[in-house]
Design a protein around this motif. Structure first.
Motif, short mmCIF file in Angstrom:
data_model
loop_
_atom_site.label_atom_id
_atom_site.label_comp_id
_atom_site.label_asym_id
_atom_site.label_seq_id
_atom_site.Cartn_x
_atom_site.Cartn_y
_atom_site.Cartn_z
N TRP A 55 -3.72 -36.34 -11.42
CA TRP A 55 -3.72 -36.42 -10.05
C TRP A 55 -2.50 -36.35 -9.22
CZ3 TRP A 55 -7.55 -35.06 -7.04
CH2 TRP A 55 -8.64 -35.46 -7.17
N THR A 56 -1.15 -36.76 -9.89
CA THR A 56 0.01 -36.59 -9.21
C THR A 56 0.33 -35.32 -8.73
OG1 THR A 56 1.04 -36.61 -11.41
CG2 THR A 56 0.95 -38.77 -10.32
N ALA A 57 -0.11 -34.35 -9.89
CA ALA A 57 0.16 -32.88 -9.57
C ALA A 57 -0.91 -32.34 -8.92
CB ALA A 57 0.49 -32.07 -11.17
N THR A 58 -1.99 -32.56 -8.91
CA THR A 58 -3.13 -32.34 -8.20
C THR A 58 -2.96 -32.48 -6.80
OG1 THR A 58 -4.64 -32.42 -10.09
CG2 THR A 58 -5.67 -32.10 -7.99
N ILE A 59 -2.61 -33.39 -6.36
CA ILE A 59 -2.41 -33.91 -4.93
C ILE A 59 -1.27 -32.78 -4.39
CG2 ILE A 59 -1.80 -35.69 -3.28
CD1 ILE A 59 -3.03 -37.70 -5.11
N MET A 60 -0.09 -32.83 -5.12
CA MET A 60 0.79 -31.97 -4.65
C MET A 60 0.55 -30.44 -4.37
SD MET A 60 4.87 -31.64 -5.79
CE MET A 60 6.20 -31.34 -4.43
N LEU A 118 0.15 -27.19 -14.80
CA LEU A 118 1.25 -27.88 -14.09
C LEU A 118 1.14 -29.47 -14.66
CD1 LEU A 118 3.49 -27.29 -11.96
CD2 LEU A 118 1.90 -28.24 -10.18
N CYS A 119 2.29 -30.01 -14.59
CA CYS A 119 2.45 -31.25 -15.23
C CYS A 119 3.62 -32.08 -14.53
CB CYS A 119 2.70 -31.36 -16.91
SG CYS A 119 1.42 -30.62 -17.96
N PRO A 120 3.40 -33.40 -14.34
CA PRO A 120 4.55 -34.21 -13.57
C PRO A 120 5.38 -34.62 -14.55
CG PRO A 120 2.53 -35.58 -14.06
CD PRO A 120 2.25 -34.28 -14.67
N LEU A 121 6.79 -34.70 -13.94
CA LEU A 121 7.97 -35.48 -14.59
C LEU A 121 8.50 -36.41 -13.86
CD1 LEU A 121 10.15 -34.58 -16.94
CD2 LEU A 121 11.39 -33.44 -15.02
N PHE A 122 8.51 -37.45 -14.32
CA PHE A 122 8.99 -38.83 -13.52
C PHE A 122 10.08 -39.38 -14.51
CE2 PHE A 122 4.45 -38.59 -12.11
CZ PHE A 122 4.73 -38.84 -10.80
N GLN A 123 10.88 -40.38 -13.89
CA GLN A 123 12.02 -40.86 -14.35
C GLN A 123 11.61 -41.36 -15.97
OE1 GLN A 123 13.17 -43.86 -11.66
NE2 GLN A 123 11.39 -45.12 -11.96
N ASN A 148 9.13 -32.22 -11.05
CA ASN A 148 9.46 -33.57 -10.80
C ASN A 148 9.07 -34.09 -9.51
OD1 ASN A 148 11.12 -35.88 -10.56
ND2 ASN A 148 12.84 -35.01 -11.75
N LEU A 149 8.45 -35.27 -9.71
CA LEU A 149 7.62 -36.09 -8.52
C LEU A 149 8.05 -37.17 -8.37
CD1 LEU A 149 3.79 -35.01 -9.25
CD2 LEU A 149 5.48 -33.78 -7.76
N ASP A 150 9.32 -37.78 -8.84
CA ASP A 150 10.08 -38.79 -8.37
C ASP A 150 10.24 -38.63 -6.84
OD1 ASP A 150 10.36 -40.71 -10.54
OD2 ASP A 150 11.63 -39.36 -11.67
N LEU A 151 10.21 -39.73 -6.30
CA LEU A 151 10.20 -39.90 -4.87
C LEU A 151 11.35 -38.93 -4.26
CD1 LEU A 151 8.76 -40.88 -2.37
CD2 LEU A 151 10.23 -43.09 -2.47
N GLU A 152 12.58 -39.27 -4.82
CA GLU A 152 13.70 -38.47 -4.20
C GLU A 152 13.97 -37.10 -4.48
OE1 GLU A 152 15.96 -39.98 -2.36
OE2 GLU A 152 15.82 -41.99 -2.64
N LYS A 153 12.87 -36.71 -5.44
CA LYS A 153 12.98 -35.33 -5.94
C LYS A 153 11.77 -34.34 -5.18
CE LYS A 153 16.13 -35.69 -9.14
NZ LYS A 153 17.32 -34.94 -8.82
#
Length: 357
Positions: A55-60, A118-123, A148-153
């Protein structure tokens, strides 16, 4: 003569087969890119069909280019319908791939023929996590792209996807909103002399929480709030169980109720004698996180956290900025979720109530 006829037949068959649409590398116009995990990936130049691992990538992707999605990760809730487009709501639920677990309907995904995964990258994303994505992509025969879906990125992520998908103009609008929101939080944090402390109450009795170092806790740190759950969380995304004695010893300024099911609500905390010993309950400083169509503080931790930042500022630091939270909600939902809300729908979000259909 027979030989001549045979040669002619071979030439004819070859000509006909060349007319059949079998895309080659040349037809597809593949290109090489470097994704946000610094991986070199060969992908189609023109991407028209995308499957996201969770869902992290899907929402984006929904915010930037909803028509490119081939599916969702789970079935929609009845409440979600009010806040997303009909196209997104009715996409097939294809499952998710997360931390070694998968519920993906592989055959269905293959039949829908996505161009990329498409896949998410986090810290907290490890090389082993990335390899899982790569192995899954290889299994269904599509390239894996990490974002990269970290907040700052998030601003850079939108710029990256905008170029990748030839949606740069809209991506720049979304990136600009991200930058403005993050800058607002930074500006506020610089003015705070003593951070407000809080406890995130989850579960039916409020005894589950999100630890300070969790990915789900990023927006609190960004807004200068102090999560009392200073517990090491190696995985970066799990919630943990807490006992009441620990919460009483922390005695936070605010209780933030993060409702994850219909059985979770503020009343179970407000009316509990042990909870009533906390100054947050005594001072009425209990707030509930809005959660439609996606939770505002980070379940999942995607772009939904942006409106969460503004909601936190308006809720915990009222009067410190000129934010009109109702206007902010309307603008965010129109820009990111492609929905224009009525005043009643905005209020329903803030009150955690189901809107009237």
């Amino acid at each position: 003569m027979k030989t001549r006829h045979l040669i002619g037949l071979i030439i004819l068959v070859s000509s006909l087969s060349s007319c059949v649409n079998h895309p080659s590398d040349a037809d597809q116009q593949f290109i090489k890119i470097t994704d946000m995990a610094n991986r070199e990936v060969k992908i189609p130049k023109n991407i028209s069909r995308i499957f996201c691992s969770d869902w992290t990538a899907t929402i984006m992707m929904y915010s930037l280019a909803p028509n490119l999605l081939i599916g969702r990760n789970s079935e929609p809730t009845v409440y979600e319908k009010q806040y997303v487009t009909s196209y997104f709501y009715h996409l097939p639920a294809l499952g998710y791939l997360f931390n070694g677990k998968s519920s993906v309907n592989i055959e269905q995904v293959i039949n829908l023929n996505p161009d990329i995964l498409l896949c998410p990258l986090f810290q907290h994303t490890s090389p082993a996590n990335i390899k899982e994505f790569e192995d899954f992509g290889a299994r269904i025969g599509i390239p894996v792209v990490m974002v990269n879906l970290d907040l700052e990125k998030l601003p850079q992520a939108y710029c990256f996807l905008g170029q990748l998908l030839h949606r740069s103009n809209y991506a720049k609008k979304l990136a600009s909103y991200c930058k403005q929101t993050l800058a607002l939080a930074d500006s506020l944090k610089r003015t705070i002399k003593k951070p407000v402390s809080f406890y995130i109450a989850e579960g039916r009795n409020g005894l589950q929480t999100i630890p300070r170092n969790s990915t789900h806790s990023q927006i609190f740190k960004k807004t200068g709030l102090s999560n009392v759950a200073k517990i090491k969380d190696h995985f970066g995304y799990k919630d943990i169980s807490i006992n009441m004695e620990q919460i009483i010893s922390w005695n936070p300024d605010f209780i933030i109720i993060n409702q994850r099911s219909t059985s979770d609500d503020a009343a179970s905390i407000e009316n509990n004698k042990l909870w009533q010993t906390l100054r947050a309950v005594q001072n009425g400083q209990i707030i509930q996180v809005p959660n439609q169509p996606f939770n505002w503080i980070g379940r999942p931790p995607s772009i939904n956290r942006l409106i969460g930042i503004k909601w936190l500022i308006a809720s915990i630091y009222p009067g410190t900025t000129n934010l009109n939270i109702n206007e902010e909600i309307n603008y965010f939902y129109k820009l990111f979720y492609h929905k224009t809300l009525s005043p009643e729908e905005v209020q329903a979000l803030l009150n955690n109530k189901a809107p009237n259909n």
